[in-house]
Design an enzyme around this catalytic site. Sequence first.
Site, PDB file in Angstrom:
ATOM      1  N   THR A 195       8.658 -16.720  32.696  1.00  0.00           N
ATOM      2  CA  THR A 195       9.632 -16.763  31.522  1.00  0.00           C
ATOM      3  C   THR A 195       8.766 -17.405  30.462  1.00  0.00           C
ATOM      4  O   THR A 195       8.822 -18.587  30.420  1.00  0.00           O
ATOM      5  CB  THR A 195      10.888 -17.721  31.826  1.00  0.00           C
ATOM      6  OG1 THR A 195      11.595 -16.776  32.904  1.00  0.00           O
ATOM      7  CG2 THR A 195      11.803 -17.448  30.608  1.00  0.00           C
TER       8      THR A 195
ATOM      9  N   LYS B  32      17.738 -23.685  23.983  1.00  0.00           N
ATOM     10  CA  LYS B  32      16.613 -23.122  23.261  1.00  0.00           C
ATOM     11  C   LYS B  32      16.884 -21.620  23.464  1.00  0.00           C
ATOM     12  O   LYS B  32      16.301 -20.992  22.251  1.00  0.00           O
ATOM     13  CB  LYS B  32      15.442 -23.762  24.297  1.00  0.00           C
ATOM     14  CG  LYS B  32      14.237 -23.258  23.762  1.00  0.00           C
ATOM     15  CD  LYS B  32      13.008 -23.471  24.673  1.00  0.00           C
ATOM     16  CE  LYS B  32      13.340 -22.119  25.660  1.00  0.00           C
ATOM     17  NZ  LYS B  32      12.405 -22.253  27.016  1.00  0.00           N
TER      18      LYS B  32
ATOM     19  N   LYS C 283      15.855 -10.788  27.884  1.00  0.00           N
ATOM     20  CA  LYS C 283      15.904 -12.028  28.726  1.00  0.00           C
ATOM     21  C   LYS C 283      17.034 -12.842  27.558  1.00  0.00           C
ATOM     22  O   LYS C 283      17.744 -13.520  28.139  1.00  0.00           O
ATOM     23  CB  LYS C 283      15.037 -12.585  29.292  1.00  0.00           C
ATOM     24  CG  LYS C 283      15.367 -12.861  30.734  1.00  0.00           C
ATOM     25  CD  LYS C 283      14.349 -14.066  31.378  1.00  0.00           C
ATOM     26  CE  LYS C 283      15.402 -15.231  32.228  1.00  0.00           C
ATOM     27  NZ  LYS C 283      14.368 -16.216  32.913  1.00  0.00           N
TER      28      LYS C 283
END
Lengths: 284, 284, 284, 284
Positions: free
Chosen positions: D94, D237, D169
Amino acid sequence: MEIGFLGLGIMGKAMAINLLRHGFKLTVWNRTLSKCDELVEHGASVGETPAAVVKKCKYTIAMLSDPSAALSVVFDKDGVLEQINGKGYIDMSTVDAETSIKISEAIKEKGGNFLEAPVSGSKKPAEDGQLVILAAGDKAFYEEALPAFDVLGKKSFFLGEVGNGAKMKLVVNMVMGSMMNAFSEGLTLAEKSGLNAGTLLDVLDLGAISNAMFKLKGPSMLKNSYAPAFPLKHQQKDMRLALALGDENAVPMPVAAAANEAFKKARSLGLGDLDFSAVHETLK
Amino acid sequence: MEIGFLGLGIMGKAMAINLLRHGFKLTVWNRTLSKCDELVEHGASVGETPAAVVKKCKYTIAMLSDPSAALSVVFDKDGVLEQINGKGYIDMSTVDAETSIKISEAIKEKGGNFLEAPVSGSKKPAEDGQLVILAAGDKAFYEEALPAFDVLGKKSFFLGEVGNGAKMKLVVNMVMGSMMNAFSEGLTLAEKSGLNAGTLLDVLDLGAISNAMFKLKGPSMLKNSYAPAFPLKHQQKDMRLALALGDENAVPMPVAAAANEAFKKARSLGLGDLDFSAVHETLK
Amino acid sequence: MEIGFLGLGIMGKAMAINLLRHGFKLTVWNRTLSKCDELVEHGASVGETPAAVVKKCKYTIAMLSDPSAALSVVFDKDGVLEQINGKGYIDMSTVDAETSIKISEAIKEKGGNFLEAPVSGSKKPAEDGQLVILAAGDKAFYEEALPAFDVLGKKSFFLGEVGNGAKMKLVVNMVMGSMMNAFSEGLTLAEKSGLNAGTLLDVLDLGAISNAMFKLKGPSMLKNSYAPAFPLKHQQKDMRLALALGDENAVPMPVAAAANEAFKKARSLGLGDLDFSAVHETLK
Amino acid sequence: MEIGFLGLGIMGKAMAINLLRHGFKLTVWNRTLSKCDELVEHGASVGETPAAVVKKCKYTIAMLSDPSAALSVVFDKDGVLEQINGKGYIDMSTVDAETSIKISEAIKEKGGNFLEAPVSGSKKPAEDGQLVILAAGDKAFYEEALPAFDVLGKKSFFLGEVGNGAKMKLVVNMVMGSMMNAFSEGLTLAEKSGLNAGTLLDVLDLGAISNAMFKLKGPSMLKNSYAPAFPLKHQQKDMRLALALGDENAVPMPVAAAANEAFKKARSLGLGDLDFSAVHETLK
């Protein structure tokens, strides 16, 4: 000319004394009658009941603490309604539009004239005749009352139908509440980013958004000091009512809504009785 | 004493003329050299390149349009860096903290002194020497430059380490952006609730939150007129950067975040090049 | 056992037929009596007035369109109140807590038993006996009514004092309204960022936040199709009431407040009668 | 066919074992080489360096902890780049779109094929081959890698150009973060309004917005228990990056912005390392 005056709290007393000083003859009444004594020293007469005051005077001004007091003085036994036929009544209390309208309708039905006339300004401007008066209702009666308004305020507005005075006050307080949050966020961001928040106050004061509220509240906010001038719970109530007014009229107000939630957060922290600048605590 | 001046756009020209009028000797440079002519009429000398200006003067002021121009003047061939050893450089352009720091480090490495000194105020205050100067960097150099700052601004601040000038400007602009939204919501609520929005302007102007921005922007907003003084896309960029600064420091800013989304909505409506008061359109 | 049933709209008819199919004997009433015919075919008797139905049955269920219909059936001439002494009354209409409490108090004063029992679920679950029933009021009466609830719903809850059913529904609808906005923002962000929003639906459906609402509404939202299943103005009203409930209890709800403003924006765009998913249009 | 596998952390180990069980031949590498032992027991070979693995295999999968590890494995000495000519590389870590694009460009320049393929799902789905794979990059290579994706995931998507996997995502996590806030506000409102929050969980679970996250997180949130499955600071974040993506594309996202501020508030309370459901604490 004889004017009646009902309600001698902090604001009412200052306003009544001011009128006496400018040569108006007043008949005053207060729920606790002893509060009338100081006014008598300044030359006022005393009425036994609201009805008695109204009967004696061409028109009567009321400055009461909240909607329930405003309603009680009008609708209770020996109240304003009983003698209002052919007379005028000016309610300068801060109440919601609904309360104003209810009083207005009752008085008109009885043959009286009515103005709502909430003010902006607190004790000091009341003493100095520097209030801003947001009047609405009977236009001819407004003009008749102008000599008194000229003494009480630096400026009076006639806003049209009853309810508009209350609404205008809500709009102003809503803008003020959002500004307070914007200000508080700026102070907090400055402090947490390594800037001197006191310097931020100086910089703000030199620019296009300089205003008296920032100047007055900033230094005490930096000291986490929130002595209540305008209690946070009242500010939050006004935000809520302004948002409700926006809801009725399908006006989206995302910034006011975010500010309102911050005031609610402050209430949930137990800060409702402090000054509305205590919303500053929610960012810590 | 000879001072250099780089960049003669709207702001730079006004500032340079102002310095000349107050007896400073200037050597000026502009990317389009013909723009120097008017300054020569006012008594300035011309330098062929930024390096040539820096070499000739004790210190040099720059007022450039954006970060890329600010970087180019310093780092390009014949740029400031080549002659900065033992000299001073003051960048008064509005740039982000990162750009300032990058320039600062390069100049110090080469043996020069540096100040960032962004200003608040636009063309008129620049002509009148009424800017507010947010300086940061080398304290001794700041004191040396004070005579020039005193001419250019009504007030200058020394804010500590380089980057603080840029940050302070962000905080101020963030408060301003939230206030603009609060104001716009108030105007819209007034109009949609049957109040006269022009009267709201008058009422606001008599109270504790009266400020120059409301006075200046209110009447044009009511006419849906948004000639760009401060473009909305720049205001939104400053909101974004202020929110990012808050993110770094874990400062929640719900009102600024809501205001930022309103500015983004305005951008999505194609209003980015209008004045930031065009956020008003998002409520309609 | 004989049960009364008042109100044969879309929901009421489905519920009543369902009860008949499961062997309950029903006496039905509808303001437009002809709507009773279909129920008679399924074996129901007809009552001439709400009072007549109540008199004949052990307890009576009502499923009415809104608070004013709910109040009218109870308080009007030939209404429920006239015969409620010793009987039971279950109001399954969606009304606010205040309306429920008003009906409850009147019925108890007259010697009747009361349950509020709003449901979640629309026409299809009503036909299939798959509603979720949020009952509150008299616990013993709730247990007596369980056989009917077991037919009408896949699950019933007893939530304590009258008003809690209405409140529980508000909380659920508030979460739903915020989720709809989160979903709409995600779809819009995907599209504007060059992703395929249809693929986003597939990805969401495979993860931990997969839910029936996203599956049902997503494809039609991507086609800008908003046939009203749950009208946006009703969703916004529920958001407003939930925020008001939070206000009473000093619960800050910043996300719900932001969602509410988006629904208000949609109303201001004239989308109030479309499905609540039409809030999607506010982001375009 | 021989596949390379770089990175044997919690996720990587589970994925690699899964591939071995389904008959793939693997050559594995891990920065701490001893972590390869367990894989050798399952039949894997070991490569000394990323470059050695890449050289030996048709294509190589990487599952690394963060962007800096992802970059290091590719660009360092003995890294992927040295042997990538004519080979394939799939980064399933990721990382942000920028990191992906940087790796992609370097690999293509050296004559290799590249896919980014971040997954949604944690340890358990990784062990069970139930991940959701968000692949983007070289379409032909994607089809070549499908047999491996079919083992690793319940579903894989091909999303077009590199960067789209990372963006998809972000969008999903943004919707999830807003939903978590909506849920938390609902739980808090229920509790403060005198409802049973556990019952709210049951009611939600029976309706159209029922989802696995509410079911999993609800009970622990009611116990103020926030063992970190997905740390709040990472969720915040992702909200920030999603808002930045919206900023680039002028997409207003007021609900996500409000949710982001709540997560920032949680960080300011020191809750960043707890589960993202700890945002619940900000409402208390």
